[in-house]
Design a protein around this motif. Sequence first.
Motif, PDB file in Angstrom:
ATOM      1  N   CYS A   1      39.868  91.532  64.742  1.00  0.00           N
ATOM      2  CA  CYS A   1      38.702  90.933  64.273  1.00  0.00           C
ATOM      3  C   CYS A   1      38.787  90.026  63.326  1.00  0.00           C
ATOM      4  CB  CYS A   1      37.628  92.256  63.891  1.00  0.00           C
ATOM      5  SG  CYS A   1      36.258  91.567  63.391  1.00  0.00           S
ATOM      6  N   HIS A   2      38.463  88.712  63.723  1.00  0.00           N
ATOM      7  CA  HIS A   2      38.546  87.559  62.851  1.00  0.00           C
ATOM      8  C   HIS A   2      40.042  87.466  62.355  1.00  0.00           C
ATOM      9  CE1 HIS A   2      34.322  87.547  62.571  1.00  0.00           C
ATOM     10  NE2 HIS A   2      34.312  88.715  62.043  1.00  0.00           N
ATOM     11  N   HIS A   3      40.993  88.232  63.106  1.00  0.00           N
ATOM     12  CA  HIS A   3      42.384  87.797  62.538  1.00  0.00           C
ATOM     13  C   HIS A   3      42.582  87.942  61.142  1.00  0.00           C
ATOM     14  CE1 HIS A   3      43.088  85.867  66.557  1.00  0.00           C
ATOM     15  NE2 HIS A   3      41.924  85.259  66.277  1.00  0.00           N
ATOM     16  N   VAL A   4      41.955  89.066  60.924  1.00  0.00           N
ATOM     17  CA  VAL A   4      41.827  89.367  59.289  1.00  0.00           C
ATOM     18  C   VAL A   4      43.158  89.558  58.579  1.00  0.00           C
ATOM     19  CG1 VAL A   4      41.132  91.165  57.456  1.00  0.00           C
ATOM     20  CG2 VAL A   4      39.449  90.474  59.510  1.00  0.00           C
ATOM     21  N   THR A   5      44.060  90.310  59.419  1.00  0.00           N
ATOM     22  CA  THR A   5      45.417  90.489  58.673  1.00  0.00           C
ATOM     23  C   THR A   5      46.467  89.432  58.811  1.00  0.00           C
ATOM     24  OG1 THR A   5      46.171  91.449  60.824  1.00  0.00           O
ATOM     25  CG2 THR A   5      45.350  92.885  59.036  1.00  0.00           C
ATOM     26  N   GLN A   6      45.853  88.287  59.848  1.00  0.00           N
ATOM     27  CA  GLN A   6      46.949  87.257  60.071  1.00  0.00           C
ATOM     28  C   GLN A   6      46.349  85.862  58.812  1.00  0.00           C
ATOM     29  OE1 GLN A   6      46.676  86.350  63.863  1.00  0.00           O
ATOM     30  NE2 GLN A   6      47.275  88.318  64.586  1.00  0.00           N
ATOM     31  N   THR A   7      47.122  85.925  57.821  1.00  0.00           N
ATOM     32  CA  THR A   7      46.865  84.936  56.643  1.00  0.00           C
ATOM     33  C   THR A   7      47.966  83.872  57.003  1.00  0.00           C
ATOM     34  OG1 THR A   7      47.767  86.071  55.123  1.00  0.00           O
ATOM     35  CG2 THR A   7      45.560  86.410  55.417  1.00  0.00           C
ATOM     36  N   VAL A   8      47.388  82.400  56.539  1.00  0.00           N
ATOM     37  CA  VAL A   8      48.357  81.308  56.379  1.00  0.00           C
ATOM     38  C   VAL A   8      49.237  81.659  55.190  1.00  0.00           C
ATOM     39  CG1 VAL A   8      48.773  78.850  56.401  1.00  0.00           C
ATOM     40  CG2 VAL A   8      46.703  79.841  57.469  1.00  0.00           C
ATOM     41  N   ILE A   9      50.688  81.500  55.316  1.00  0.00           N
ATOM     42  CA  ILE A   9      51.661  81.555  54.043  1.00  0.00           C
ATOM     43  C   ILE A   9      51.608  80.357  53.527  1.00  0.00           C
ATOM     44  CG2 ILE A   9      53.867  82.099  53.819  1.00  0.00           C
ATOM     45  CD1 ILE A   9      54.137  83.678  56.085  1.00  0.00           C
ATOM     46  N   GLU A  10      51.282  80.525  52.134  1.00  0.00           N
ATOM     47  CA  GLU A  10      51.138  79.346  51.304  1.00  0.00           C
ATOM     48  C   GLU A  10      51.926  79.658  49.795  1.00  0.00           C
ATOM     49  OE1 GLU A  10      47.189  78.099  51.026  1.00  0.00           O
ATOM     50  OE2 GLU A  10      46.841  77.504  53.098  1.00  0.00           O
ATOM     51  N   PRO A  11      52.149  78.699  49.273  1.00  0.00           N
ATOM     52  CA  PRO A  11      52.586  78.943  47.666  1.00  0.00           C
ATOM     53  C   PRO A  11      51.754  79.711  47.092  1.00  0.00           C
ATOM     54  CG  PRO A  11      52.993  76.489  48.367  1.00  0.00           C
ATOM     55  CD  PRO A  11      52.236  77.215  49.372  1.00  0.00           C
ATOM     56  N   PRO A  12      52.107  80.835  46.237  1.00  0.00           N
ATOM     57  CA  PRO A  12      51.542  81.605  45.583  1.00  0.00           C
ATOM     58  C   PRO A  12      50.359  80.974  44.757  1.00  0.00           C
ATOM     59  CG  PRO A  12      53.698  82.083  45.071  1.00  0.00           C
ATOM     60  CD  PRO A  12      53.393  80.960  46.526  1.00  0.00           C
ATOM     61  N   VAL A  13      49.507  81.558  44.154  1.00  0.00           N
ATOM     62  CA  VAL A  13      48.470  81.062  43.113  1.00  0.00           C
ATOM     63  C   VAL A  13      49.307  80.795  41.756  1.00  0.00           C
ATOM     64  CG1 VAL A  13      46.454  81.226  41.804  1.00  0.00           C
ATOM     65  CG2 VAL A  13      46.588  81.372  44.354  1.00  0.00           C
ATOM     66  N   GLU A  14      49.836  81.998  41.511  1.00  0.00           N
ATOM     67  CA  GLU A  14      50.717  82.231  40.343  1.00  0.00           C
ATOM     68  C   GLU A  14      51.941  81.606  40.434  1.00  0.00           C
ATOM     69  OE1 GLU A  14      49.107  83.575  37.811  1.00  0.00           O
ATOM     70  OE2 GLU A  14      47.521  84.313  38.755  1.00  0.00           O
ATOM     71  N   PRO A  15      52.425  81.262  39.423  1.00  0.00           N
ATOM     72  CA  PRO A  15      53.749  80.498  39.357  1.00  0.00           C
ATOM     73  C   PRO A  15      54.838  81.739  39.994  1.00  0.00           C
ATOM     74  CG  PRO A  15      52.895  80.194  37.236  1.00  0.00           C
ATOM     75  CD  PRO A  15      51.851  80.983  37.952  1.00  0.00           C
ATOM     76  N   SER A  16      55.748  81.503  40.743  1.00  0.00           N
ATOM     77  CA  SER A  16      56.732  82.104  41.455  1.00  0.00           C
ATOM     78  C   SER A  16      57.410  82.857  40.770  1.00  0.00           C
ATOM     79  CB  SER A  16      57.539  81.379  42.593  1.00  0.00           C
ATOM     80  OG  SER A  16      58.454  80.709  41.714  1.00  0.00           O
ATOM     81  N   ASP A  17      57.882  82.494  39.530  1.00  0.00           N
ATOM     82  CA  ASP A  17      58.848  83.100  38.563  1.00  0.00           C
ATOM     83  C   ASP A  17      58.149  84.191  37.734  1.00  0.00           C
ATOM     84  OD1 ASP A  17      57.539  81.397  37.208  1.00  0.00           O
ATOM     85  OD2 ASP A  17      59.262  80.861  35.956  1.00  0.00           O
ATOM     86  N   ALA A  64      56.214  75.262  38.284  1.00  0.00           N
ATOM     87  CA  ALA A  64      56.098  76.207  37.263  1.00  0.00           C
ATOM     88  C   ALA A  64      56.656  75.868  35.941  1.00  0.00           C
ATOM     89  CB  ALA A  64      57.299  77.144  37.859  1.00  0.00           C
ATOM     90  N   ARG A  65      57.364  74.566  35.855  1.00  0.00           N
ATOM     91  CA  ARG A  65      57.736  74.159  34.503  1.00  0.00           C
ATOM     92  C   ARG A  65      57.245  72.894  34.007  1.00  0.00           C
ATOM     93  NH1 ARG A  65      63.664  75.361  32.592  1.00  0.00           N
ATOM     94  NH2 ARG A  65      62.115  75.771  30.968  1.00  0.00           N
ATOM     95  N   THR A  66      56.016  72.790  34.558  1.00  0.00           N
ATOM     96  CA  THR A  66      55.122  71.647  34.190  1.00  0.00           C
ATOM     97  C   THR A  66      54.680  71.779  32.647  1.00  0.00           C
ATOM     98  OG1 THR A  66      54.138  71.075  36.108  1.00  0.00           O
ATOM     99  CG2 THR A  66      53.082  70.305  34.226  1.00  0.00           C
ATOM    100  N   ALA A  67      54.326  73.063  32.407  1.00  0.00           N
ATOM    101  CA  ALA A  67      53.861  73.405  30.961  1.00  0.00           C
ATOM    102  C   ALA A  67      55.161  73.408  29.970  1.00  0.00           C
ATOM    103  CB  ALA A  67      53.132  74.773  31.065  1.00  0.00           C
ATOM    104  N   ASP A  68      56.100  73.736  30.389  1.00  0.00           N
ATOM    105  CA  ASP A  68      57.235  73.733  29.845  1.00  0.00           C
ATOM    106  C   ASP A  68      57.771  72.417  29.314  1.00  0.00           C
ATOM    107  OD1 ASP A  68      57.482  76.569  29.494  1.00  0.00           O
ATOM    108  OD2 ASP A  68      58.821  76.667  31.332  1.00  0.00           O
TER     109      ASP A  68
END
Length: 413
Positions: A110-126, A186-190
């Motif tokens: 239903c609505h393809h709920v469990t099929q989400t587009v893979i994108e860069p995570p909101v949080e910094p990956s490290d 991820a390192r912009t702030a640094d």
Amino acid sequence: MLAVRLADFADDDGKGIWPTVARLSRETELSERQVQRILAEFVDEGLLVVKSRGGSKPGEATRYDFSMSAIARLKDPKAKSEGCHGVTHDTESPTTPAAAMGDTDDADGCHHVTQTVIEPPVEPSDLREGAREGFSEECQTETSGSIERSFRRWMPSWPTYVGDSVDAARSAWVALSPEERVAAEARTADYLDAAKVGGRKTICSMAVYLREKRWEKLPAKPAAAQGPKLAGPFGKLWMATRLADLFRKPYGTGIELNQFERRLADKIQQLITSGAEVPADLTKMELSMLADGNPVGYLMRDKVLRHGWPLVNEMQARASEAKGYPCPQDLMPYAEAFQQVPREGELFSAWKAEHSRRGWPFFSEGRLPEWIWFPPLITMDGGGLDVSAALDHFHHQISDYLAARGRGHDNAA
């Protein structure tokens, strides 16, 4: 499910949402990567607005607000023309025993709920556990749309982006590899912090930062310090922490003799010097002082044993109630080699005798487990087992840790 859980955290105006990804993962039974992807989709669609980025310190989460105007534009979830329930608005769980996770008889769900587009995570990956493990998968599914969205997500973090050349920065962003885009964000702030510390009056443009890959010129980020870990009594890490504290010189308060104790020591010393008959009313301690032959030394050793290492005393007090103690994880690599010693036996007695020789307190005779962990023994040339050498070896192994603690960087003491 995730939208409903976010709404639980929001106030009446849809603001003040800052649960961690780990918590959302636990409470929705989604993986952390799924939570990150769906949050990114909500942000891209304008349903969520990022108010502040997390990750500047351990445990800090990104703060979101719902965009009430965007939500108001969504279609009525109760409208039947669209088919079944509206996933992001339904007040009833779409999950049924026959259709887990909201799936219907439709093969795609239903609505393809469990099929989400893979994108860069909101949080910094490290900053998120497991983010790097799935990075190659994310890179392979990048699209021009996801690259543009990631650029627009990153751009406001640059202090001069309002008057900057967006087209030049966008071209530089697109020219980067997926890994480089993640590192740049991820390192912009640094980079900005380093520019401030260096006394620079101006910050370079976004395009220059990206084109010259200036984040690569920054020193490597130090590994995040691990906080204490609650360790069970008499286990590996618990024992390593205890022994590390005993390697310190006695530091507790109240280890000097008071006036009463000095008079008591003088009394016993006079008995020893005079050779007079021992009075029948001497206490057990006075008899021990007399037998020792050095009343002052006896009292000093006794006070050091009882008050010299407050951390050890606290660990022992908690252990008597079957409670663990927060111990520094820096010691865990060395504690892993510790070996179990049975409470009854010659080896345990040898460890007790070594504590006595070094003037250290040993365990009380109360509540002790059947096995206790100690440093691995070193075989002597004659075939014997030397507990003193085992302690010396462990002391040498953690010398850097002890030196850092002496400079005030100890998590345990």
